[in-house]
Every structure is written in structure tokens, then in C-alpha cells.
Design an enzyme around this catalytic site. Structure first.
Site, PDB file in Angstrom:
ATOM      1  N   ASP A   1      -3.193 -10.125  12.961  1.00 17.12           N
ATOM      2  CA  ASP A   1      -3.437  -8.726  13.322  1.00 17.12           C
ATOM      3  C   ASP A   1      -2.510  -8.357  14.484  1.00 17.12           C
ATOM      4  O   ASP A   1      -2.655  -8.856  15.602  1.00 17.12           O
ATOM      5  CB  ASP A   1      -4.906  -8.531  13.720  1.00 17.12           C
ATOM      6  N   ILE A   2      -1.538  -7.493  14.190  1.00 13.22           N
ATOM      7  CA  ILE A   2      -0.502  -7.161  15.181  1.00 13.22           C
ATOM      8  C   ILE A   2      -1.102  -6.374  16.344  1.00 13.22           C
ATOM      9  O   ILE A   2      -0.851  -6.661  17.519  1.00 13.22           O
ATOM     10  CB  ILE A   2       0.634  -6.359  14.494  1.00 13.22           C
TER      11      ILE A   2
ATOM     12  N   ASN B   1       0.854  -1.195   0.000  1.00 13.47           N
ATOM     13  CA  ASN B   1       0.000   0.000   0.000  1.00 13.47           C
ATOM     14  C   ASN B   1       0.892   1.248   0.000  1.00 13.47           C
ATOM     15  O   ASN B   1       2.118   1.143  -0.039  1.00 13.47           O
ATOM     16  CB  ASN B   1      -0.939  -0.020   1.214  1.00 13.47           C
TER      17      ASN B   1
ATOM     18  N   LYS C   1     -13.308  -0.048  15.082  1.00  9.29           N
ATOM     19  CA  LYS C   1     -11.964  -0.663  15.090  1.00  9.29           C
ATOM     20  C   LYS C   1     -11.404  -0.721  16.514  1.00  9.29           C
ATOM     21  O   LYS C   1     -10.780  -1.701  16.905  1.00  9.29           O
ATOM     22  CB  LYS C   1     -11.010   0.133  14.198  1.00  9.29           C
TER      23      LYS C   1
END
Ligand code: PMT
Length: 415
Positions: A317-318, A220, A349
Site C-alpha cells: 500500500d503506497i 482498472n 480509509k
């Protein structure tokens, strides 16, 4: 430190003012007067061209101090050398910061007293640029501005308005009260720097890259600028910082342990190896997906094959892993880049990841956030939502750092 103690200490500060050679140099006289009003001790350096705009005599009279002009002056070096001058100051202010002076500092010149002191100092530096609007907008100056910010220098202005050259636009020296307020903020931070002295922070930054084959990848547009700015701001506040950096073109910041990683899985394991930490801030734009199995050889283009299907699997997911880890940091902060329903989506989130705060970036507001030097964020915590105006990423980082200092020192009252 209480607010009263901190205010008292602010009264006896030591500021070194470097006056650059621009038409706005005359306004540095008012700046000196206002700094003296606050009880600050002010020493000054005039560049060779500044002397064409203001006289050393008027600067000396207003600052009630010797004016420093030359790099190698036998009399001055015997009293106070340039290194001593760089160390004496608690903060260095460059006003006006001309395009030429910014450029010389950006390339690390040390060919006069001003640039030598700026190179030799380890104190916070505030630049107040002033120049023609085309010079400010020129890509060379934009580049130097970003470079200096990346090294931790702070900027106030320039403002927009009538310019000395008769044109109108961005390039006016910031108003004196604005400059004073910026110095105040730096000094406050400096006084509270020890607040994070024994705290360890983990920061993720930049983009992760997931291989499809040896030459192609999923990634990205994150540049790492917001994460690197946070690393600098926390380091400046006295914290030990470990920066786990994905792909970026930014140089590793001085004084910060920087671990370069490529994929989300590498980023996760680098983060877990650094535990325990007091705080974790996940600014990285992590690829949510990777191909189930990266091809060992370059995937060939087959003439009649119109489509290619890649099987994607979810990356770990860190942020969520750190939030639920047995050695969970005391403060876990996530970022959310949203283009619509900013606060509502960011709150979702926050709950889904289990972190303490989430910083919502409005990627629809005022142009791009990815790769830009600017950001517009809202800090969402259990206590509520603080929406900030658009500012540089370093200013965003400094603001978040002040909130972090308050979190770890609730009695300190630093906001
Ligand atoms: O790098 P810059 O060019 O300066 O741009 C900064 C930024 C826009 C990238 C940054 O400010 C930002 O918003 N980063 C998070 C981008 C985002 O929205 O990511 P997300 O929605 O996929 O994830 C939300 C949070 O979970 C983030 O803290 C992210 O680091 C974290 N995450 C996400 C996925 C994953 N697998 N692991 C994670 O830790």
C-alpha cells in the site's frame, strides 16, 4: 500575503480579452465595462469574424485602449508585438470562445493574432465558450475541450438556456459576473503562486497493471485525468511536481517530471526514490492484488479445463507506506472512490492509511468518475468535511490546491 494586500493588488490587473466571432460577442462589451469598473487594464484582440459582430471602435471606447486586429500590422508590431502582448497580460480571457476558435487552439494553429498569442503565452487562460448546443455536445468539441483542459486552460460555462439560434440547451456564454468571478479566482491564485514556490509534491496517478502472463493483466478504469489535473494545478501554483504515472493515454504534462510505471511495486519504489517531498497525493487507482507468480509464457487454454485458479497476493500500500515512512511528507493526501456511504467509508480509509486528508469521490453521483472529465468530491480532514458540487477535474484540482496553499501558508488567508 494578507487578504487586504491581495485585494489591493487585484485592483490593478492586466487582462487581455480575445473576442471570438459569435453572436455572444456583443456581451463582451459588458464584460469589458465590468472589468474596467474593477480598475483592471484591458487590452483586446478581435478575431476577423468578431469584427462582424462588434465594432473595434466600441471595443476601443469601452476598454480605453487600442484594439489589436492583425497578426502582422507594421504599426502595431513596432509598438507592441504579439509576443509582448502575450507577456503583458497577467491572464488571457477568451469570450466568446467559439467552437472554431477552440478547435484552432487545440491543434496549435498560429494563423491569426488570437491563436498566435494563445500559443505564445505562458499566462493562465480562461475560455468562456458560446455556441449552439449540438456544436458544444459534438464529440469533436468535447475532445477539444478535454484537450485544452488537459493543457491547463480553464473554462467558465457554457450555461444552459435559450440560445441565439432559437434552441434551448447548453451553449450560452456564462453570465458576465460568473466570468468576472472566474478571472478573480485565477488572479488570486496567480498572486499566491509563489506560496508553493519551494515545495516539492509527489503525485501518483492512473491505473497500475499487474501481469498474469505476457499478454494478460489485472487493472482498472482509471484514466489518470484527476491526478494529471492536480499535477498541473500544483505546478501552476509554483510547486515542483513529480508525477508517478501508471497506465494512461494522457501526454506527459509540460514542466512536470513524469515517471512512467506499470505495477504497484514499481509505483512504490518510484515514489520512495523521490523522498523527501513536502506533500504526497495518491490519486492512483492501485491494484490491491497481483498474481503470486506471473506466468513466463502465455497461459494456454486447455480444451477440457473449465476453470483456472489464480493465486493472488496483496500489493504494497503506497499511501500507507508514505504515511508511516520515517521521511513522511508534511502533508499526505489519499483519494477514495466510493459508491455508497461516501463519507463514512472514506473516513475509515483515512484512519486505516494514516494520511492527513482524504478526498472522497462519489462514483455513484452524476455518472462515472473513472475516465470522466468531471468529479464530485468531499475533502475530509481532521477539521471536518467540505463537500463540493460536481465540477471539472481541473476545478477540483484547483480547489484542492487552494486548500494546500492554505495548509502551507496558514497566515496567508487564501481559501
Ligand atoms: O484517473 P481518473 O479516471 O481521473 O479517476 C480518478 C480516480 C477515481 C481514480 C481517483 O480520483 C481516485 O479516487 N483514486 C483512488 C481510487 C480508490 O478508491 O482507491 P483505493 O480505495 O483502492 O485506495 C485508497 C487510497 O489508497 C488511494 O489514494 C490509492 O491511491 C491508495 N492506494 C491504494 C492501494 C494501494 N495498494 N496503494 C495505494 O497507495
Amino acid at each position: 500575503m494578507s487578504q487586504i494586500e491581495s485585494n489591493k493588488q487585484l485592483e490593478s490587473r492586466r487582462i487581455l480579452l480575445i473576442i471570438g466571432g459569435g453572436i455572444a460577442a456583443y456581451r463582451s462589451l459588458d464584460l469589458i465595462r465590468r472589468m474596467r469598473d474593477r480598475g483592471w487594464t484591458v487590452k483586446t484582440i478581435l478575431t476577423r469574424s468578431a469584427v462582424e459582430f462588434v465594432t473595434p471602435l466600441s471595443v476601443a471606447a469601452l476598454s480605453e485602449n487600442t484594439v489589436h486586429l492583425e497578426l502582422l500590422s507594421l504599426t502595431e508590431e513596432s509598438k507592441m508585438g504579439h509576443i509582448e502582448l502575450a507577456r503583458w497580460a497577467e491572464a488571457i480571457v477568451v469570450a466568446p470562445a467559439t467552437a472554431n476558435l477552440m478547435a484552432r487552439v487545440a491543434v496549435g494553429m498560429a494563423d491569426d493574432l488570437a491563436t498566435t498569442v494563445l500559443l505564445a503565452t505562458n499566462r493562465p487562460i480562461l475560455m468562456a465558450p458560446s455556441m449552439n448546443l449540438e456544436m458544444w455536445g459534438n464529440s469533436a468539441t468535447r475532445h477539444n475541450h478535454a484537450l485544452l483542459q488537459g493543457r491547463g486552460m480553464e473554462f467558465v460555462g457554457p450555461d444552459s438556456g435559450d440560445l441565439a439560434c432559437g434552441e434551448y440547451g447548453a451553449g450560452r456564454l456564462a453570465e458576465v459576473p460568473e466570468i468576472i468571478a472566474a478571472i478573480d479566482r485565477i488572479l488570486h491564485r496567480h498572486l499566491t503562486a509563489s506560496s508553493l514556490a519551494h515545495k516539492r509534491f509527489l503525485i501518483t496517478a492512473g491505473a497500475t497493471r499487474e501481469a498474469i502472463d505476457p499478454v494478460r493483466y489485472i487493472s482498472n478504469h482509471s484514466s489518470g485525468k484527476q491526478g494529471y489535473a492536480l499535477a498541473l494545478a500544483l505546478r501552476n501554483a509554483g510547486a515542483e511536481v513529480i508525477l508517478v504515472s501508471g497506465i494512461t493515454t494522457l501526454p506527459a504534462p509540460a514542466g512536470i517530471k513524469t515517471l512512467a510505471v506499470t505495477s504497484a511495486r514499481e509505483m512504490l519504489s518510484a515514489c520512495l526514490e523521490q523522498l523527501p517531498v513536502d506533500g504526497a497525493i495518491c490519486t492512483a487507482a492501485v491494484a490491491d492484488w497481483r498474481v503470486a507468480e506471473a506466468a513466463p509464457q502465455k497461459i494456454k487454454k486447455i480444451r477440457d479445463q473449465q476453470t483456472l485458479t489464480l493465486e493472488l497476493v496483496q500489493n504494497p500500500d503506497i499511501l500507507a507506506t508514505l504515511s508511516h515512512h520515517p521521511s513522511r511528507p508534511d502533508l499526505v493526501i489519499g483519494f477514495a472512490a466510493e459508491s455508497e456511504s461516501l463519507i463514512a467509508n472514506a473516513k475509515i480509509k483515512l484512519a486505516a492509511k494514516g494520511c492527513d486528508w482524504i478526498i472522497a469521490n462519489d462514483i455513484a453521483a452524476n455518472g462515472a468518475v473513472f475516465g470522466s472529465d468531471y468529479n464530485q468530491v468531499a475533502i475530509i480532514t481532521a477539521a471536518g468535511v467540505e463537500s463540493l458540487p460536481q465540477m471539472t477535474k481541473l476545478e477540483v484540482a484547483n480547489h484542492i490546491t487552494q486548500r494546500i496553499i492554505s495548509h502551507f501558508n496558514p497566515a496567508g488567508g487564501v481559501k
